[in-house]
Design a protein around this motif. Structure first.
Motif, PDB file in Angstrom:
ATOM      1  N   ALA A  57      48.247 -69.045 -15.571  1.00 51.32           N
ATOM      2  CA  ALA A  57      48.318 -70.472 -15.254  1.00 51.32           C
ATOM      3  C   ALA A  57      47.605 -70.775 -13.941  1.00 51.32           C
ATOM      4  O   ALA A  57      46.919 -71.802 -13.806  1.00 51.32           O
ATOM      5  CB  ALA A  57      49.778 -70.916 -15.185  1.00 51.32           C
ATOM      6  N   LEU A  58      47.753 -69.882 -12.967  1.00 48.37           N
ATOM      7  CA  LEU A  58      47.063 -70.078 -11.686  1.00 48.37           C
ATOM      8  C   LEU A  58      45.549 -70.013 -11.871  1.00 48.37           C
ATOM      9  O   LEU A  58      44.807 -70.828 -11.308  1.00 48.37           O
ATOM     10  CB  LEU A  58      47.531 -69.027 -10.689  1.00 48.37           C
ATOM     11  N   ILE A  59      45.078 -69.032 -12.639  1.00 49.12           N
ATOM     12  CA  ILE A  59      43.643 -68.918 -12.899  1.00 49.12           C
ATOM     13  C   ILE A  59      43.119 -70.156 -13.603  1.00 49.12           C
ATOM     14  O   ILE A  59      42.057 -70.708 -13.244  1.00 49.12           O
ATOM     15  CB  ILE A  59      43.348 -67.652 -13.734  1.00 49.12           C
ATOM     16  N   GLN A  60      43.861 -70.646 -14.596  1.00 48.05           N
ATOM     17  CA  GLN A  60      43.434 -71.848 -15.308  1.00 48.05           C
ATOM     18  C   GLN A  60      43.382 -73.051 -14.377  1.00 48.05           C
ATOM     19  O   GLN A  60      42.460 -73.869 -14.437  1.00 48.05           O
ATOM     20  CB  GLN A  60      44.394 -72.134 -16.473  1.00 48.05           C
ATOM     21  N   GLY A  61      44.358 -73.159 -13.474  1.00 46.00           N
ATOM     22  CA  GLY A  61      44.377 -74.281 -12.538  1.00 46.00           C
ATOM     23  C   GLY A  61      43.217 -74.232 -11.556  1.00 46.00           C
ATOM     24  O   GLY A  61      42.624 -75.269 -11.229  1.00 46.00           O
ATOM     25  N   ILE A  62      42.889 -73.032 -11.103  1.00 47.78           N
ATOM     26  CA  ILE A  62      41.769 -72.896 -10.164  1.00 47.78           C
ATOM     27  C   ILE A  62      40.458 -73.245 -10.842  1.00 47.78           C
ATOM     28  O   ILE A  62      39.616 -73.968 -10.289  1.00 47.78           O
ATOM     29  CB  ILE A  62      41.745 -71.464  -9.591  1.00 47.78           C
ATOM     30  N   LEU A  63      40.274 -72.749 -12.069  1.00 47.28           N
ATOM     31  CA  LEU A  63      39.039 -73.048 -12.791  1.00 47.28           C
ATOM     32  C   LEU A  63      38.919 -74.530 -13.137  1.00 47.28           C
ATOM     33  O   LEU A  63      37.811 -75.076 -13.176  1.00 47.28           O
ATOM     34  CB  LEU A  63      38.968 -72.215 -14.077  1.00 47.28           C
ATOM     35  N   ALA A  64      40.059 -75.193 -13.376  1.00 50.68           N
ATOM     36  CA  ALA A  64      40.037 -76.622 -13.702  1.00 50.68           C
ATOM     37  C   ALA A  64      40.002 -77.501 -12.466  1.00 50.68           C
ATOM     38  O   ALA A  64      39.895 -78.724 -12.581  1.00 50.68           O
ATOM     39  CB  ALA A  64      41.244 -76.978 -14.560  1.00 50.68           C
ATOM     40  N   GLY A  65      40.137 -76.908 -11.281  1.00 52.71           N
ATOM     41  CA  GLY A  65      40.124 -77.686 -10.048  1.00 52.71           C
ATOM     42  C   GLY A  65      41.435 -78.403  -9.761  1.00 52.71           C
ATOM     43  O   GLY A  65      41.446 -79.365  -8.986  1.00 52.71           O
ATOM     44  N   ARG A  66      42.566 -77.935 -10.358  1.00 62.27           N
ATOM     45  CA  ARG A  66      43.862 -78.559 -10.115  1.00 62.27           C
ATOM     46  C   ARG A  66      44.903 -77.495  -9.765  1.00 62.27           C
ATOM     47  O   ARG A  66      45.960 -77.409 -10.393  1.00 62.27           O
ATOM     48  CB  ARG A  66      44.320 -79.339 -11.343  1.00 62.27           C
ATOM     49  N   PRO A  67      44.662 -76.687  -8.774  1.00 62.08           N
ATOM     50  CA  PRO A  67      45.633 -75.626  -8.459  1.00 62.08           C
ATOM     51  C   PRO A  67      46.953 -76.161  -7.930  1.00 62.08           C
ATOM     52  O   PRO A  67      48.016 -75.629  -8.235  1.00 62.08           O
ATOM     53  CB  PRO A  67      44.908 -74.793  -7.394  1.00 62.08           C
TER      54      PRO A  67
END
Length: 298
Positions: free
Chosen positions: A74-84
């Motif tokens: 989930a953290l990786i997905q948030g970082i890649l989406a720009g919404r950490p």
């Protein structure tokens, strides 16, 4: 000779009908006793959740590892989406909820099972007297139909098959509750990752439907026994014996069909839960403008 053959045929059919009627009620009573005594899962039993290597304890350990993996994903997905920050905020609430679900799902499910069992027992205590009158009602219906009719024995045989099918469904329900509770910790672990968070909701819905389906089964059996116990009071005074017999036979058909439908109550409850959930959500959406207006006036 024809008269003697007709009398013999009527006697044989009458004996078969009486035998099937008594067997049907005895089988139904046995299935209800099975539902009370041996179809209630004991989730806190030694083999399932207390001994070393128990299935539920194994599932909790697996879910703990999956929880850490899903948090990282989930953290990786948030970082890649720009919404950490948004995902960190969600996980600040979702992670404790997932841990609580992993630890307490078994206890809450057992409470629900015990509650449903108590309500089912209450329904049976209220319905038991009607089971005694069911045999008399079945024999009465057979007597009002045309002599030698095979409809009542055939319907009773179908009813016995339906009750046997219900017996199998009760054991399948018990096995599924054990299986879904064992999978529930892993389903809770998915709640921290938005991409697969719907797995938790579907698992909880399935578990709730399995637990509360026993109450629906008990109500279906109560309706069926009520119909069979009410045979004899369906016909209208002054009507012919044939008309009253057909009316009583209609009540018998309703009772037998209800027993067959009782076997499908788990599937019905599973279908109803999403509908109820959607209705609650829709009601909340409809009342949202009114709540906003009230807040603005305050």
């Amino acid at each position: 000779f024809q008269a003697a053959a007709g009398w013999a045929w009527d006697t044989v059919i009458g004996g078969i009908t009486d035998w099937l009627a008594k067997g049907f009620v005895q089988l139904l009573t046995f299935v209800w006793q099975v539902m009370d005594q041996s179809s209630s899962p004991q989730l806190d039993s030694e083999w399932f959740s207390r001994s070393a290597g128990a299935p539920y304890l194994t599932a909790v350990m697996v879910a703990t590892g999956l929880l850490a993996i899903f948090v990282f994903c989930a953290l990786i997905q948030g970082i890649l989406a720009g919404r950490p920050l948004e995902l960190v905020k969600r996980m600040a609430f979702d992670t404790p909820a997932a841990i609580a679900g992993i630890l307490f799902t078994l206890a809450f499910t057992q409470v629900g099972v015990d509650l449903v069992d108590s309500m089912s027992d209450g329904i049976w205590q209220l319905t038991r007297p009607k089971a005694i009158n069911a045999v008399d009602g079945l024999v009465l219906t057979a007597g009002k139909l045309s002599p030698g009719s095979f409809l009542t024995p055939l319907l009773l045989l179908i009813g016995m098959l339906a009750v046997l099918m219900l017996w199998i469904v009760l054991f399948v329900r018990e096995a599924l509750i054990y299986l879904v509770v064992a999978l529930a910790p892993m389903a809770w672990a998915t709640s921290v990752w938005p991409a697969i968070a719907s797995v938790r909701r579907r698992t909880i819905e399935l578990l709730a439907a399995l637990v509360f389906s026993k109450l629906a089964i008990a109500m279906a059996l109560a309706v069926g026994l009520g119909a069979l116990g009410g045979i004899g009071a369906t016909g209208n005074p002054g009507e012919s014996t044939v008309d009253n017999g057909l009316a009583e036979f209609g009540t018998l058909v309703v009772g037998i069909i209800t027993f067959g439908l009782a076997a499908f109550m788990p599937f019905l409850v599973i279908k109803l839960i999403p509908i109820v959930e959607a209705a609650v959500i829709a009601q909340g959406i409809q009342s949202a403008p009114m709540r906003a207006a009230q807040t603005g006036l305050q």
